[in-house]
Design a protein around this motif. Structure first.
Motif, PDB file in Angstrom:
ATOM      1  N   ILE A   1       0.840  -1.198   0.000  1.00 37.33           N
ATOM      2  CA  ILE A   1       0.000   0.000   0.000  1.00 37.33           C
ATOM      3  C   ILE A   1       0.880   1.255   0.000  1.00 37.33           C
ATOM      4  CG2 ILE A   1      -1.622   1.354   1.404  1.00 37.33           C
ATOM      5  CD1 ILE A   1      -2.847  -1.424   2.242  1.00 37.33           C
TER       6      ILE A   1
ATOM      7  N   CYS B   1      -3.888   3.324  -8.727  1.00 39.38           N
ATOM      8  CA  CYS B   1      -3.170   3.012  -7.487  1.00 39.38           C
ATOM      9  C   CYS B   1      -4.090   3.152  -6.280  1.00 39.38           C
ATOM     10  CB  CYS B   1      -1.944   3.904  -7.323  1.00 39.38           C
ATOM     11  SG  CYS B   1      -0.587   3.465  -8.427  1.00 39.38           S
TER      12      CYS B   1
ATOM     13  N   GLN C   1      -5.013   0.243  -3.729  1.00 33.86           N
ATOM     14  CA  GLN C   1      -4.762   0.437  -2.303  1.00 33.86           C
ATOM     15  C   GLN C   1      -6.011   0.112  -1.483  1.00 33.86           C
ATOM     16  OE1 GLN C   1      -3.315   4.548  -2.526  1.00 33.86           O
ATOM     17  NE2 GLN C   1      -1.456   3.879  -1.474  1.00 33.86           N
TER      18      GLN C   1
ATOM     19  N   VAL D   1      -5.734   3.595   4.099  1.00 36.91           N
ATOM     20  CA  VAL D   1      -6.069   4.372   2.905  1.00 36.91           C
ATOM     21  C   VAL D   1      -7.227   5.267   3.246  1.00 36.91           C
ATOM     22  CG1 VAL D   1      -6.882   4.197   0.554  1.00 36.91           C
ATOM     23  CG2 VAL D   1      -5.253   2.548   1.412  1.00 36.91           C
TER      24      VAL D   1
END
Length: 149
Positions: free
Chosen positions: A34, A106, A110, A149
């Motif tokens: 991550i 991305c 994540q 995240v």
């Protein structure tokens, strides 16, 4: 984990149970992927495409190492499902390496990884709680870096 060769990641994973439970070690590897995706996204946005590529490759190597650690004899259907998941994540990361919308991809990856990472953390917590109740707790190492995240 500087080199990020599959061999070094596998070696680190094998040694981790000496200091942290295996399930927590897996969560920590998810944290690292991550983090790398975030770094790769930032590099892409700032035009550092070589750094972006290298960072994404490191993330893929960790995913491949997680896949290489699957025990199909013991894990059976779970191992098969995890293999499919790892292949999918790896393909998504590779796709994000070569696309203009890499930062958005991305973030999506994540989020997927964060769900799985949180599951591994919960499994680890439950295992640790059970071991504590049974009086078999061993060193769980220090706190892990929060890469939410």
């Amino acid at each position: 984990m500087k080199g990020y060769s599959s061999q070094s990641v596998c070696s680190a994973y094998r040694q981790a149970p000496r200091s942290v439970p295996k399930t927590l070690a897996i969560a920590m590897l998810y944290d690292e992927v991550i983090k790398l995706l975030g770094e790769g996204s930032t590099a892409f946005e700032s035009g550092e495409f070589e750094v972006h590529y290298d960072t994404m490759q490191k993330a893929v190597k960790i995913i491949h190492a997680l896949d290489a650690m699957l025990d199909f004899e013991q894990g059976k259907e779970v191992a098969v499902s995890l293999r499919r998941y790892y292949l999918s994540i790896s393909a998504q990361i590779i796709r994000a390496t070569a696309r203009r919308d890499a930062p958005e991809l991305c973030i999506q990856i994540q989020k997927q990884l964060a769900v799985m990472r949180d599951s591994w953390r919960e499994i680890s917590k439950n295992e640790n709680d059970k071991a504590f109740q049974e009086g078999t707790v061993q060193s769980a190492g220090g706190p892990i870096r929060d890469a939410r995240v």
